[in-house]
Scaffold this active site. Structure first.
Site: not given
Ligand code: GLN
Length: 196
Positions: A47, A49, A79, A135, A170, A172
């Site tokens: 998600g 953070s 992630c 990302r 990810h 999932e």
């Molecule tokens: N770039 C997001 C972060 O810094 C993490 C990205 C992701 O969970 N797909 O929280």
């Protein structure tokens, strides 16, 4: 029956539930702290953070998740979930949960290429796993107590320290459930130990 929770404050929740169920365990979305008591293991999804941290503070999840881990119950962060677990986050003074002795950097794989897929060799799997990176963070350094489980492009992208597991990508978002299965096995072994 094993029950595995997925922290449901933000992010890719439903896909984790489906993957848990494909592995023969029960998946449960966790939105309130009291619900943590009903699960044997916890997945912290991807998600964003900083948003996830804000929601964890609002719903007072930080200390209860630390207590959950202190009971030996396994946690898998994917992630943004890996960022939540890390003991150190680059450009931040304080960690979030600080349960995995690694240092992470956020958005590590370049801004132009926001997301990509790559075949990853994961320790213990006999064929590569397709990692979906969005990302994604990477692990800059890991303590001696941490087992590096996968690297991509010379960077650590998956690691385990006892009952705490984290990966940059990810799992999932593919229909390959082998990493969820690996986590289910960790939860199973925790439960077996409890029963002795
Ligand atoms: N770039 C997001 C972060 O810094 C993490 C990205 C992701 O969970 N797909 O929280």
């Amino acid at each position: 029956m094993l029950t595995i929770g997925v922290l449901g404050l933000q992010g890719a929740v439903r896909e984790h539930i489906q993957s848990i169920e494909a592995c023969g365990a029960e998946g449960k979305i966790i939105k309130r702290v009291e619900e943590l008591e009903t699960v044997d293991g916890l997945i912290i999804p991807g998600g964003e953070s900083t948003t996830m941290r804000r929601l964890m503070d609002t719903y007072q999840f930080i200390d209860p998740i630390k207590a959950f881990a202190a009971q030996g119950k396994p946690i898998f962060g994917t992630c943004a979930g890996l960022i939540m677990l890390a003991a150190h986050v680059e450009d931040r003074e304080d960690a979030h949960l600080g349960l995995l002795n690694v240092s992470v950097a956020r958005n590590s794989f370049g801004r132009q290429v926001d997301s990509f897929e790559a075949d990853i060799e994961v320790k213990g799997l006999d064929a590569p796993f397709t990692g979906v990176f969005i990302r994604a963070p990477h692990i800059i350094s890991a303590d001696k107590s941490v087992e590096v489980m996968a690297e991509y492009d010379g960077r650590i992208v998956m690691a385990r320290e006892n009952h705490i597991l984290g990966c940059s990508f990810h799992p999932e978002l593919t229909d390959d459930h082998r990493l969820t299965q690996l986590f289910v096995e960790m939860v199973k072994s925790y439960k077996t130990k409890q029963a002795v």
